[in-house]
Design a protein around this motif. Structure first.
Motif, PDB file in Angstrom:
ATOM      1  N   ASP A  38     -14.900  -7.563   5.092  1.00  0.00           N
ATOM      2  CA  ASP A  38     -13.479  -7.857   4.857  1.00  0.00           C
ATOM      3  C   ASP A  38     -12.741  -7.632   6.169  1.00  0.00           C
ATOM      4  OD1 ASP A  38     -10.635  -7.346   4.258  1.00  0.00           O
ATOM      5  OD2 ASP A  38     -11.290  -7.481   2.158  1.00  0.00           O
ATOM      6  N   ARG A  39     -12.208  -8.717   6.739  1.00  0.00           N
ATOM      7  CA  ARG A  39     -11.584  -8.628   8.060  1.00  0.00           C
ATOM      8  C   ARG A  39     -10.382  -7.691   8.063  1.00  0.00           C
ATOM      9  NH1 ARG A  39     -16.113 -11.658   7.833  1.00  0.00           N
ATOM     10  NH2 ARG A  39     -16.295 -13.210   9.506  1.00  0.00           N
ATOM     11  N   GLU A  40      -9.581  -7.716   7.012  1.00  0.00           N
ATOM     12  CA  GLU A  40      -8.399  -6.854   6.971  1.00  0.00           C
ATOM     13  C   GLU A  40      -8.802  -5.393   6.875  1.00  0.00           C
ATOM     14  OE1 GLU A  40      -5.681  -7.954   3.952  1.00  0.00           O
ATOM     15  OE2 GLU A  40      -5.252  -9.954   4.801  1.00  0.00           O
ATOM     16  N   LEU A  41      -9.817  -5.096   6.065  1.00  0.00           N
ATOM     17  CA  LEU A  41     -10.267  -3.719   5.945  1.00  0.00           C
ATOM     18  C   LEU A  41     -10.829  -3.207   7.277  1.00  0.00           C
ATOM     19  CD1 LEU A  41     -12.081  -3.619   2.465  1.00  0.00           C
ATOM     20  CD2 LEU A  41      -9.790  -2.800   3.037  1.00  0.00           C
ATOM     21  N   PHE A  42     -11.606  -4.049   7.951  1.00  0.00           N
ATOM     22  CA  PHE A  42     -12.194  -3.610   9.215  1.00  0.00           C
ATOM     23  C   PHE A  42     -11.122  -3.406  10.285  1.00  0.00           C
ATOM     24  CE2 PHE A  42     -14.489  -3.987  13.228  1.00  0.00           C
ATOM     25  CZ  PHE A  42     -15.562  -3.138  12.997  1.00  0.00           C
ATOM     26  N   THR A  43     -10.121  -4.278  10.285  1.00  0.00           N
ATOM     27  CA  THR A  43      -9.020  -4.116  11.255  1.00  0.00           C
ATOM     28  C   THR A  43      -8.279  -2.808  10.996  1.00  0.00           C
ATOM     29  OG1 THR A  43      -8.755  -6.516  11.471  1.00  0.00           O
ATOM     30  CG2 THR A  43      -6.881  -5.128  12.102  1.00  0.00           C
ATOM     31  N   ALA A  44      -8.046  -2.491   9.736  1.00  0.00           N
ATOM     32  CA  ALA A  44      -7.362  -1.238   9.401  1.00  0.00           C
ATOM     33  C   ALA A  44      -8.199  -0.040   9.817  1.00  0.00           C
ATOM     34  CB  ALA A  44      -7.066  -1.194   7.901  1.00  0.00           C
ATOM     35  N   ALA A  45      -9.515  -0.126   9.587  1.00  0.00           N
ATOM     36  CA  ALA A  45     -10.395   0.974   9.976  1.00  0.00           C
ATOM     37  C   ALA A  45     -10.393   1.149  11.491  1.00  0.00           C
ATOM     38  CB  ALA A  45     -11.809   0.703   9.477  1.00  0.00           C
ATOM     39  N   LEU A  46     -10.413   0.060  12.212  1.00  0.00           N
ATOM     40  CA  LEU A  46     -10.419   0.127  13.674  1.00  0.00           C
ATOM     41  C   LEU A  46      -9.115   0.736  14.183  1.00  0.00           C
ATOM     42  CD1 LEU A  46     -11.816  -0.589  16.343  1.00  0.00           C
ATOM     43  CD2 LEU A  46     -10.786  -2.864  16.201  1.00  0.00           C
ATOM     44  N   ARG A  47      -7.982   0.343  13.594  1.00  0.00           N
ATOM     45  CA  ARG A  47      -6.697   0.910  14.027  1.00  0.00           C
ATOM     46  C   ARG A  47      -6.651   2.406  13.762  1.00  0.00           C
ATOM     47  NH1 ARG A  47      -2.847  -3.892  11.581  1.00  0.00           N
ATOM     48  NH2 ARG A  47      -3.047  -5.340  13.369  1.00  0.00           N
ATOM     49  N   TYR A 149     -13.774   2.517   7.028  1.00  0.00           N
ATOM     50  CA  TYR A 149     -13.840   1.274   6.244  1.00  0.00           C
ATOM     51  C   TYR A 149     -14.026   1.599   4.762  1.00  0.00           C
ATOM     52  CZ  TYR A 149     -15.319  -3.492   4.973  1.00  0.00           C
ATOM     53  OH  TYR A 149     -15.421  -4.735   4.403  1.00  0.00           O
ATOM     54  N   GLU A 150     -14.978   2.486   4.482  1.00  0.00           N
ATOM     55  CA  GLU A 150     -15.215   2.881   3.086  1.00  0.00           C
ATOM     56  C   GLU A 150     -13.967   3.504   2.484  1.00  0.00           C
ATOM     57  OE1 GLU A 150     -17.890   2.688   1.131  1.00  0.00           O
ATOM     58  OE2 GLU A 150     -19.702   2.497   2.354  1.00  0.00           O
ATOM     59  N   THR A 151     -13.290   4.357   3.269  1.00  0.00           N
ATOM     60  CA  THR A 151     -12.095   5.039   2.766  1.00  0.00           C
ATOM     61  C   THR A 151     -10.998   4.043   2.452  1.00  0.00           C
ATOM     62  OG1 THR A 151     -12.646   7.000   4.079  1.00  0.00           O
ATOM     63  CG2 THR A 151     -10.368   6.789   3.310  1.00  0.00           C
ATOM     64  N   VAL A 152     -10.728   3.115   3.377  1.00  0.00           N
ATOM     65  CA  VAL A 152      -9.678   2.112   3.144  1.00  0.00           C
ATOM     66  C   VAL A 152     -10.045   1.229   1.958  1.00  0.00           C
ATOM     67  CG1 VAL A 152      -8.470   0.137   4.140  1.00  0.00           C
ATOM     68  CG2 VAL A 152      -8.947   2.141   5.552  1.00  0.00           C
ATOM     69  N   ALA A 153     -11.334   0.851   1.869  1.00  0.00           N
ATOM     70  CA  ALA A 153     -11.775  -0.002   0.762  1.00  0.00           C
ATOM     71  C   ALA A 153     -11.564   0.685  -0.585  1.00  0.00           C
ATOM     72  CB  ALA A 153     -13.247  -0.364   0.944  1.00  0.00           C
ATOM     73  N   ALA A 154     -11.668   2.026  -0.583  1.00  0.00           N
ATOM     74  CA  ALA A 154     -11.473   2.782  -1.836  1.00  0.00           C
ATOM     75  C   ALA A 154     -10.009   3.099  -2.088  1.00  0.00           C
ATOM     76  CB  ALA A 154     -12.282   4.074  -1.784  1.00  0.00           C
ATOM     77  N   GLY A 155      -9.101   2.628  -1.218  1.00  0.00           N
ATOM     78  CA  GLY A 155      -7.678   2.866  -1.392  1.00  0.00           C
ATOM     79  C   GLY A 155      -7.199   4.165  -0.803  1.00  0.00           C
ATOM     80  N   GLY A 156      -8.038   4.838  -0.033  1.00  0.00           N
ATOM     81  CA  GLY A 156      -7.664   6.108   0.559  1.00  0.00           C
ATOM     82  C   GLY A 156      -7.080   5.957   1.957  1.00  0.00           C
ATOM     83  N   ARG A 157      -6.758   7.104   2.564  1.00  0.00           N
ATOM     84  CA  ARG A 157      -6.182   7.142   3.905  1.00  0.00           C
ATOM     85  C   ARG A 157      -7.216   7.749   4.857  1.00  0.00           C
ATOM     86  NH1 ARG A 157      -0.971   7.432   6.107  1.00  0.00           N
ATOM     87  NH2 ARG A 157      -0.825   8.643   8.054  1.00  0.00           N
TER      88      ARG A 157
END
Length: 1020
Positions: A38-47, A149-157
């Motif tokens: 998921d490109r959006e999830l990976f971008t969020a994880a990278l940021r 990535y896993e954290t964002v995918a699960a809705g966490g911070r």
């Protein structure tokens, strides 16, 4: 706030300036999932990871002389996720291209990320500049990215606790002192392995990789050694690597670089450039077994780790002092890195199976890097190598030998490592030369006599309009036999021009059971007198009209025919003495009838299918003249006497070939260069033999264009005739006619395919030895347990995979220039490739001292040293034969890109030759010495200004126009400042790479002036 970069960071930046617009310092980390990212999830994880780690937000800025760094805020960094296109070359090529894209050192982030969509899943790749990243960081970054990535995918911070950039402590003085002691007496790394390519000028640092799975027997040995020697797998494999390098030219004082993590226990999870390359110095005692090597390696490794807080840049000036420097590490060219797994094989990402993907950036600053990657199912060795230094095939053979060495160590643990075999399975499978299809007669006299009896009226010698039959020739030989038989001596000198009388005289001397001395009336009288005195010849047979005091007239060729059977010489009796033509003192080899017969049979086997018609063109002082005569007479053919003018007049040679149906023509390259063009298609269908010297590729192409079949021959004084005859279609290497092998000079250990060493020849065509020189005979000839008697040629060579041998040139023709070891023949090869060059000879000049390669024709003066042995510091002078007198500037530019030096260039209308038609290297050495002794041309305005900058920057008022910057105390960092100074003071666009390629004021001035005029012409 900007602060100055550390010395370690500055050194990395300087490397990037040497090869600008490349990704030489880029590090990639990548993983593949069996699904879609998921490109959006990976971008969020990278940021999230960028916001957390201060070091990933560190940027650098540079001007021409300084480098500074600062940290950007989380909101100031934007790293978009890009799509990596899928090209035709495949996944690995796409990822390498993405990793190799350069970063600008201009304040922008030094990190980028991309995703490549594949048929079975996506690959995520993050590329980071080495200034803020290292190998340990790849594991940390990958772990945090996956967790985020896993954290964002699960809705966490994701974890947002800030991690400040780790500041390394200043080097400990005890550690600095340790490295100074440990590296004391170490010479700078100045030469690659014996299987490496010759050094180049402007390095590309392009790299490739070869992988090898250690065999089950090798892994079993390593596990056994771990138990028995109480050493880790890394130490055992490192110790074996040091032995491998020593076997391939690294010497007994081996230095290997290895990266060491300098993070302490409190900062084990810190991302950044926190590794130092440390030099592991292993001194290999030739009498030590592998147990001792492992013990020393373990001790060295542990000590290095405990003192790893010192970057090399802090140690190099103190240890090496004024030793010449270069862009590469001054301590080592070879790296060892033990790399455990990065990702658990059972890892997943949001339920998708995940595996680590190795991504190359396509560059390497080292010649060779061994990455040991252990796994549950085996151990892989990934060998990354610089293409400037190695071919992939040579690295694959190195890996094969590494595996074989481990197995051999398990079998011969008690054997001294210096006595272990240097070869692997591929080397042992090297094809051997085929024996001649036709066996030689008992002697050449028997072969000639067979035609005398069968066809006495058949023409044997054609000299202009005069034709001499076999029967008449044999009658003249019988008369010579009767003339010399009563003489008391066993050595007869024969002095006559090529023709029937000379042929009959040689045969007659042999019929009398004597040996003859090969001489040429064209030789200088002092040389003839010295050779006659050295040989003790009596009598001296001379042709009519030659003013030789005390000589006996050679019997004329009668009209009568004789067919008397020869009594037959002892096959092991000496047939002739051949003197070297350009040695400083008389030196002759003695050759038996057995060796002569074998030599003639070889040539017949290669070039003749029936009675041969040969051109008699070579000097009578050489065994080449014997070959031309006897290839014809031993096959029932005829020899056609060529006039001396045919050596320079292609029309005359071509007409001779056409008129008399000559099918074998032999000459050295210097002769072929002059005659090939005008001889033209009259050589079509003929065997064209190129003797005595290397065959330049342009000349080979020219000879092939005539329609003839070129045969490149290799000759050496210790072997009668040719030791190799015939080359491959690509012009590389010659085909052995005898058993050849390559050894490590000084030890005699056989070397493998592609490894440069001393060429040895074992065969029945060997010379007896050197006349009156028993000590030299003992040094040059030996007994091999398998091949029998052999000759050490004194020539540097390497075996090729197809059985050919590539002869480089004399071992003694290795010189050192600015700390770089170079073989003069490699210089010649590069310059000869320029289209405006007809021929070139390089010599070393040391202000009138004897040049290292000048004694190549005199084995008594050859210093047999290893390919990595001592070589003197000299100036290389290249004498160029060219039809274009303005070739010098173009040739300089050609040399800059392909050689580690720009030789002094001297253009001649024609290179001097000996009486045999070979290049007179001794005359060129004398000419180079005379030039060196002459007054040096005063420096021009630009050179004088550069001398002032040199003196000021180095604080050396004694410097002059030819002072090498690096050999006078300069180093890379100071070089960057000098470059900026030149730009400022002289307003000239100089680059750091220009200084490395032109390290003296005179050379740099010439380069800048050439560049100026080239730019001016482009503007026009």
């Amino acid at each position: 706030m900007s602060i100055a970069a550390s010395r370690k960071e500055a050194a990395m930046w300087l490397l990037e300036r040497l090869v600008p617009d490349t990704g030489v310092n880029n590090v990639a980390v990548a993983f593949e999932v069996a699904g879609r990212i998921d490109r959006e999830l990976f971008t969020a994880a990278l940021r999230a990871v960028l916001a957390r780690h201060e070091v990933l937000r560190t940027v650098f800025r540079s001007d021409d002389a300084t480098l500074t760094r600062e940290v950007l805020g989380p909101d100031e960094v934007d790293v978009p996720l890009v799509e990596i296109g899928a090209g035709d070359a495949g996944r690995d090529a796409d990822l390498t291209a993405f990793a190799a894209e350069p970063f600008a050192i201009d304040g922008h982030p030094l990190l980028r990320a991309g995703v490549r969509a594949g048929e079975d899943g996506d690959v995520c790749c993050v590329v980071v500049h080495h200034l803020i990243f290292d190998a340990m960081s790849t594991t940390i970054l990958l772990r945090e990215l996956l967790v985020a990535y896993e954290t964002v995918a699960a809705g966490g911070r994701p974890d947002d606790a800030p991690v400040a950039a780790l500041t390394e402590r200043a080097p400990n003085e005890r550690s600095v002192a340790y490295w100074r002691r440990n590296l004391d007496g170490l010479r700078p790394a100045e030469a690659g392995l014996w299987c490496a390519r010759p050094p180049v000028g402007a390095p590309s640092l392009r790299a490739e990789t070869v992988h090898h799975e250690l065999s089950a027997p090798a892994r079993a040995v390593v596990r056994r050694f771990q138990r028995e020697l109480r050493a880790s797998e890394a130490v055992v494999l490192l110790a074996a690597y040091s032995v491998l390098l020593a076997q391939h030219g690294a010497g007994s004082d081996v230095v290997i670089g290895t990266p060491v993590n300098v993070r302490d226990q409190r900062s084990v999870n810190a991302i950044g450039y926190h590794a130092n390359l440390v030099p592991l110095r292993v001194r290999l005692d030739p009498d030590a077994d592998f147990r001792a090597v492992v013990k020393q390696t373990r001790s060295t490794f542990l000590e290095a780790i405990s003192h790893a807080d010192v970057p090399l840049e802090h140690v190099s000036p103190a240890v090496l002092g004024d030793a010449p420097s270069s862009w590469r590490s001054s301590f080592f060219r070879h790296l060892f890195n033990y790399v455990p797994g990065t990702v658990d094989a059972s890892a997943t990402l949001t339920g998708m199976p995940l595996r680590h993907v190795m991504v190359e950036n396509g560059y390497s600053r080292f010649d060779l890097e061994f990455f040991i990657m252990p796994g549950e199912d085996g151990t892989r060795v990934r060998a990354a190598f610089c293409v400037d230094a190695f071919d992939a095939a040579d690295v694959a053979l190195l890996l094969e030998r590494y595996d074989a060495l481990l197995v051999r160590l398990g079998e011969e643990l008690d054997r001294p490592v210096a006595r272990l075999s240097r070869r692997g399975a591929g080397d042992l499978a090297l094809p051997s030369p085929s024996p001649p299809a036709a066996t030689a007669a008992a002697s050449v006299l028997d072969a000639v006599h067979a035609t005398v009896v069968a066809s006495p009226d058949l023409v044997a010698v054609q000299d202009g309009t005069e034709a001499v039959s076999y029967g008449r020739l044999w009658a003249a030989a019988t008369a010579t036999r009767d003339l010399v038989a009563a003489s008391g001596g066993d050595t007869v000198a024969v002095l006559a021009p090529r023709g029937a009388e000379l042929a009959a005289a040689w045969l007659g001397v042999w019929l009398a059971g004597k040996r003859c001395v090969l001489l040429d009336p064209a030789q200088p009288i002092p040389d003839l007198a010295a050779r006659l005195a050295d040989s003790g010849a009596a009598p001296v047979l001379a042709a009519e009209g030659l003013p030789v005091p005390g000589a006996v007239r050679i019997p004329a060729v009668p009209d009568a025919v004789r067919t008397d059977a020869p009594s037959g010489p002892d096959l092991d009796a000496v047939a002739y003495l051949e003197y070297h033509l350009d040695g400083p003192a008389p030196l002759a080899v003695t050759v038996t009838h057995r060796a002569l017969a074998a030599a003639v049979a070889r040539v017949v086997d290669r070039v003749a299918t029936g009675p041969a018609v040969t051109a008699w063109l070579s000097s009578a002082a050489t065994d080449a003249a014997l070959t031309e005569l006897l290839v014809a007479l031993s096959t029932g053919g005829r020899v056609v006497v060529a006039p001396d003018g045919a050596r320079t007049d292609g029309h005359a040679l071509g007409e001779l070939v056409r008129a008399h149906g000559v099918d074998v023509v032999q000459a050295p390259p210097a002769v072929w260069r002059q005659v090939a063009e005008h001889a033209g298609d009259r050589l079509a269908g003929r065997a064209v033999l190129v003797a005595h010297e290397p065959l330049p590729r342009p000349l080979a192409a020219q000879l092939r264009a005539t329609g003839g079949t070129p045969y490149h021959g290799y000759t050496t004084p210790g072997v009668a005739g040719y030791a190799a005859l015939g080359g491959g279609p690509d012009g590389a290497g010659v085909v052995p006619t005898a058993r050849v092998f390559v050894t490590e000079p000084g030890t005699g250990h056989e070397l493998g395919i592609g490894v440069r060493g001393e060429l040895c020849v074992a065969d029945d065509a060997l010379a007896c030895g050197y006349h009156g020189r028993p000590e030299l005979t003992a040094a040059r000839f030996g007994e091999h347990p398998t091949y029998g008697r052999f000759h050490r040629t004194g020539d540097l060579a390497r075996l090729l995979p197809d059985g050919r041998v590539d002869v480089v040139g004399p071992l003694s023709a290795q010189v050192r220039v600015g700390g770089q070891r170079v073989h003069l023949r490699d210089v010649e090869s590069v310059l000869a490739a320029h289209p405006d060059v007809e021929a070139v000879v390089a010599v070393g000049s040391a202000g009138g001292a004897r040049e290292a390669g000048a004694g190549e024709a005199d084995p008594g003066h050859v210093t047999v040293a290893g390919p990595a042995g001592d070589a003197r510091e000299v100036t290389v002078v290249a004498f160029v034969e060219s039809r274009k007198p303005d070739v010098v500037e173009r040739l300089r530019e050609h040399a800059r890109g392909a050689l580690p030096l720009v030789p002094d260039l001297v253009v001649l209308n024609r290179l001097p030759v000996t009486v045999a038609g070979t290049v007179d290297r001794a005359a060129l050495v004398a000419l180079a010495a005379a030039r060196a002794a002459a007054d040096v041309e005063p420096p021009d305005e630009t050179t004088a200004a550069l001398v002032g900058i040199w003196a000021d920057m180095l604080d050396r008022p004694d410097l002059h126009a030819d002072s090498n910057f690096f050999a006078s105390g300069g180093h890379s960092l100071l070089g960057a400042q000098l470059v900026q100074r030149v730009r400022t003071d002289l307003a000239m666009p100089v680059q750091l790479a220009d200084l490395f390629a032109n390290p003296t004021p005179r050379q740099l001035a010439e380069h800048l002036q050439d560049a100026f005029w080239d730019d001016d012409e482009d503007d026009d």
